[in-house]
Design a protein around this motif. Structure first.
Motif, PDB file in Angstrom:
ATOM      1  N   GLY A 154      75.273 -20.003  58.518  1.00  0.00           N
ATOM      2  CA  GLY A 154      75.538 -19.152  57.359  1.00  0.00           C
ATOM      3  C   GLY A 154      75.614 -19.862  56.020  1.00  0.00           C
ATOM      4  N   GLY A 155      75.490 -21.180  55.983  1.00  0.00           N
ATOM      5  CA  GLY A 155      75.677 -21.919  54.725  1.00  0.00           C
ATOM      6  C   GLY A 155      74.532 -21.742  53.723  1.00  0.00           C
ATOM      7  N   ARG A 156      74.850 -21.953  52.439  1.00  0.00           N
ATOM      8  CA  ARG A 156      73.854 -21.830  51.356  1.00  0.00           C
ATOM      9  C   ARG A 156      73.469 -23.215  50.836  1.00  0.00           C
ATOM     10  NH1 ARG A 156      74.706 -17.400  47.478  1.00  0.00           N
ATOM     11  NH2 ARG A 156      73.663 -18.823  46.031  1.00  0.00           N
ATOM     12  N   LEU A 157      72.212 -23.592  51.086  1.00  0.00           N
ATOM     13  CA  LEU A 157      71.730 -24.907  50.663  1.00  0.00           C
ATOM     14  C   LEU A 157      71.760 -25.062  49.147  1.00  0.00           C
ATOM     15  CD1 LEU A 157      70.336 -27.606  51.402  1.00  0.00           C
ATOM     16  CD2 LEU A 157      68.154 -26.417  51.190  1.00  0.00           C
ATOM     17  N   ASP A 158      71.400 -23.991  48.394  1.00  0.00           N
ATOM     18  CA  ASP A 158      71.336 -24.138  46.928  1.00  0.00           C
ATOM     19  C   ASP A 158      72.706 -24.516  46.355  1.00  0.00           C
ATOM     20  OD1 ASP A 158      72.253 -21.613  47.701  1.00  0.00           O
ATOM     21  OD2 ASP A 158      71.572 -20.644  45.861  1.00  0.00           O
ATOM     22  N   LEU A 159      73.779 -23.959  46.921  1.00  0.00           N
ATOM     23  CA  LEU A 159      75.121 -24.272  46.405  1.00  0.00           C
ATOM     24  C   LEU A 159      75.506 -25.713  46.749  1.00  0.00           C
ATOM     25  CD1 LEU A 159      77.053 -20.962  47.180  1.00  0.00           C
ATOM     26  CD2 LEU A 159      76.063 -21.732  45.012  1.00  0.00           C
ATOM     27  N   VAL A 160      75.137 -26.147  47.949  1.00  0.00           N
ATOM     28  CA  VAL A 160      75.467 -27.515  48.340  1.00  0.00           C
ATOM     29  C   VAL A 160      74.696 -28.514  47.461  1.00  0.00           C
ATOM     30  CG1 VAL A 160      75.297 -29.204  50.220  1.00  0.00           C
ATOM     31  CG2 VAL A 160      76.125 -26.886  50.680  1.00  0.00           C
TER      32      VAL A 160
END
Ligand code: SAM
Ligand code: SF4
Length: 346
Positions: A154-160
């Protein structure tokens, strides 16, 4: 795969008492404490937590801020100089900036670093830097947003990615990225991850997956050795250039030809680094974990809640470290882990 067994140094018969340092029976001095600030997390990575049924500890079982700070001061008195905040996800611990600020005041604390999934760094990096955070490792397994979403559940790559850029912008450095290489998931993507080191002074670290509690199948089918990852990179980029590394740092360093940054390989399974181990872990519920992959723990929380004095705790700390096991015993098939990585503080 044939796992390597490393023979221990001869155990000492009497305790080493050089100054206030905490030594084990094999002559290794412990100077590095990894602290799990919470067992909770805003991701559910496939190699760290089960898809469902993860049980978190009740909050009253976790160390309070005061208990944690008391222990950090005592570890610093015992010769520990480096402290890493991890978890679970350390950025979701309430008031983490205040904890860092106070830890930095203790005599003997030379460096505070953090391992994080980076999700909250876009809004927290500046405050963490201001509180005194010295260095940061961000875990990121792929540059493909869909794969990232799958591997973190479920993680968001753009935010990381924005979090990593923000950490660099505010001057928390050097930036190190941790990539766990998992067969059938991201083993081909190490090429793209390594490319990040070409123009940036970052260390891109490839980790062998470890057999933690709750992720058995992912480990059994997922292990990709350092040898295989290195060969994959060399097929693409040509021979890697060796770089000197500190023996107590688990990463062995290399560089892509002409790159600004470095590539690190962390190989706990195929090339254990137990011989140079200088670290122990404090779990979020106040147990001193002597070896990541062994279930041998010393309970500080109950001692503190039972009224132990600082002298009692210091004695317990030194006696505990003295019995630190030589190594993780994977080569001997000695699996006795009992907890997941997010509970121990990887
Ligand atoms: N949530 C933070 C993060 O992901 O960076 C800190 C805690 S996490 C448990 C710390 C590190 O352990 C991460 O770099 C993660 O990739 C790594 N890790 C988790 N499970 C692992 C496993 N089974 N084998 C190898 N590394 C693992
Ligand atoms: Fe959370 Fe880190 Fe474990 Fe992923 S590796 S589930 S981000 S604690």
């Amino acid at each position: 795969m044939q796992l390597i067994q490393i023979k221990p140094n001869a155990p000492a018969t009497t305790k080493t008492t050089t100054g206030n340092g905490a030594f084990d029976a094999y002559g290794r001095q412990m100077t590095y404490l990894r602290i799990s600030l919470t067992d909770r997390c805003n991701f559910r990575c496939i190699y760290c937590m089960p898809a469902a049924g993860m049980v978190f500890q009740p909050r009253e079982e976790l160390l309070t801020d005061d208990e944690l700070l008391r222990l950090v001061a005592l570890f610093a008195q015992s010769g520990f100089t480096k402290f890493r905040l991890t978890g679970g996800e350390p950025t979701i611990r309430p008031h983490v900036e205040d904890l860092i600020r106070q830890m930095k005041q203790f005599p003997g604390v030379e460096e505070i670093s953090m391992t994080t999934n980076g999700l909250l760094l876009p809004r927290m990096a500046a405050e963490l830097k201001d509180a005194g955070l010295d260095r940061i490792n961000v875990s990121i397994d792929t540059l493909d947003p869909l794969r990232f979403k799958f591997m973190t559940r479920g993680g968001r790559l753009d935010l990381v990615m924005a979090g990593i850029e923000e950490a660099e912008r505010v001057g928390i450095g050097p930036i190190k990225l941790n990539t766990v290489v998992v067969r059938g998931q991201n083993e081909q993507e190490v090429i793209d991850m390594a490319a990040l080191s070409i123009d940036r002074p970052w260390e891109i670290r490839f980790l062998e997956i470890m057999p933690m509690e709750g992720v058995g199948m992912v480990y059994d089918e997922g292990l990709v050795t350092t040898e295989e990852t290195k060969a994959r990179l060399e097929m693409h980029y040509g021979r890697l250039v060796p770089v000197d590394s500190n023996p107590s740092d688990p990463a062995r360093l290399w560089q892509l030809p002409g790159a600004r940054g470095t590539i690190g390989f962390i190989s706990p399974v195929s090339e254990p680094f137990c011989q140079f181990c200088n670290r122990v872990r404090l779990t979020a519920d106040g147990k001193l974990r002597l070896c990541l992959l062994r279930n041998d723990e010393i309970d500080f929380r109950e001692e503190m809640r039972g009224g132990a004095t600082d002298e009692d705790l210091l004695r317990r700390l030194r006696a505990g470290i003295w019995r630190k096991p030589w190594g993780h015993g994977l080569a001997e098939g000695d699996l006795n882990i009992g907890r997941g990585m997010s509970q121990i503080g990887g």
